[in-house]
Motif scaffolding. Sequence first.
Motif, short mmCIF file in Angstrom:
data_model
loop_
_atom_site.label_atom_id
_atom_site.label_comp_id
_atom_site.label_asym_id
_atom_site.label_seq_id
_atom_site.Cartn_x
_atom_site.Cartn_y
_atom_site.Cartn_z
N SER A 192 0.81 -1.22 0.00
CA SER A 192 0.00 0.00 0.00
C SER A 192 0.84 1.27 0.00
N ILE A 193 2.07 1.17 0.50
CA ILE A 193 2.90 2.38 0.61
C ILE A 193 4.14 2.33 -0.27
N THR A 194 4.23 1.29 -1.13
CA THR A 194 5.40 1.14 -1.99
C THR A 194 5.01 1.33 -3.44
N THR A 195 5.80 2.09 -4.17
CA THR A 195 5.57 2.29 -5.59
C THR A 195 6.31 1.22 -6.38
N MET A 196 5.57 0.48 -7.19
CA MET A 196 6.18 -0.58 -8.00
C MET A 196 7.00 0.03 -9.13
N GLN A 197 8.10 -0.59 -9.46
CA GLN A 197 8.95 -0.12 -10.54
C GLN A 197 9.15 -1.24 -11.56
N ASP A 198 9.09 -0.85 -12.84
CA ASP A 198 9.38 -1.78 -13.93
C ASP A 198 8.50 -3.02 -13.90
N MET B 110 7.34 -4.83 -11.45
CA MET B 110 7.79 -5.85 -10.51
C MET B 110 7.13 -5.68 -9.16
N PHE B 111 6.92 -6.79 -8.47
CA PHE B 111 6.50 -6.79 -7.07
C PHE B 111 7.72 -7.05 -6.21
N GLN B 112 7.80 -6.38 -5.08
CA GLN B 112 8.85 -6.68 -4.11
C GLN B 112 8.28 -7.62 -3.07
N GLY B 113 8.78 -8.84 -3.04
CA GLY B 113 8.21 -9.88 -2.21
C GLY B 113 7.20 -10.68 -3.00
N MET C 10 7.18 -13.51 1.26
CA MET C 10 6.22 -12.42 1.12
C MET C 10 6.78 -11.09 1.63
N VAL C 11 7.59 -11.14 2.67
CA VAL C 11 8.11 -9.90 3.25
C VAL C 11 9.55 -9.63 2.83
N SER C 12 10.10 -10.48 1.97
CA SER C 12 11.48 -10.32 1.52
C SER C 12 11.55 -9.26 0.42
N ARG C 13 12.76 -9.00 -0.06
CA ARG C 13 12.97 -8.07 -1.17
C ARG C 13 13.14 -8.81 -2.50
N VAL C 14 12.85 -10.10 -2.49
CA VAL C 14 12.90 -10.88 -3.73
C VAL C 14 11.84 -10.36 -4.69
N GLU C 15 12.20 -10.15 -5.95
CA GLU C 15 11.28 -9.56 -6.91
C GLU C 15 10.54 -10.62 -7.72
#
Length: 279
Positions: free
Chosen positions: A156-162, A164-167, A201-206
Amino acid sequence: MPTTDPETSASWAEEAPEDAARRPSPSRLSVADVLTLGNAVCGFASIYFITTSVLVPYLTEGRGDGTVRHGAATAVMLILMASLFDLCDGLVARRFRSSGMGAELDNLSDLISFGLSPAYFVVVWGLVNDGSHLGLVVAAAVAVLLGGLLRLARFSITTMQDGMFQGMPIPFAALTVVSIVLLELPFVVTLVAVVGVAWLMVSRVEYPKPTGKLAIATVGWAAVNIGCLVAWAANVPGAETLLVTGCVLQLTLAAVLPLFATVRRINTARQAFGRGKAV
């Protein structure tokens, strides 16, 4: 004594009519919101079937294999249907806009269908298969629930780039958790794998965002899985093999998609570097 800043108050007064005209009405449901509510209903129905067709027969010692099999298959199919609703409501919202409460409805529905429902599925699996380790099972289920909750809050507070999902996206994580349980692996392996998904789910894996051809492939994949579950529930010859194949493929995708995302990011960086060098 008023404490507001006159400049700020004046600015708000000037912008308020224009903002009000642009902002979608929070009291009217859009088509996307109806799809989102369908997601929530599927999540609740999944919990209902897990309870009535799996947990209750176990507690009453009326363990009809057909009833349990049918109930488990129906519960998983409903989670799959919830994921399709979740995919479609995003596509519809981008095409036709959603209401002012669309984002909040989406998060709440996702928490029911992809946070609470798979966590409950894990707990019931622990009760039915090995009640002596129920404490560890509940801890793993709580990890899934909290991982999903944190994933949604961060989204909800993160802007997706390219694209991709983070987590790991929470619908994909829910299907992965259910696949792990259905494979009936050794207890410790299942527990570690479930906690691993909660961590992803909470990792920084894209993970790539399902748009375009990938969205179409996602719908096709869900349809194939639903077909496998129907065959398994009906005890069709070879259905066990179909179920295991579907679950293994789901786990394979969970492992491979981050690699795809990494390759995609590397290619994008190379193209940007090539354009910069050409200039």
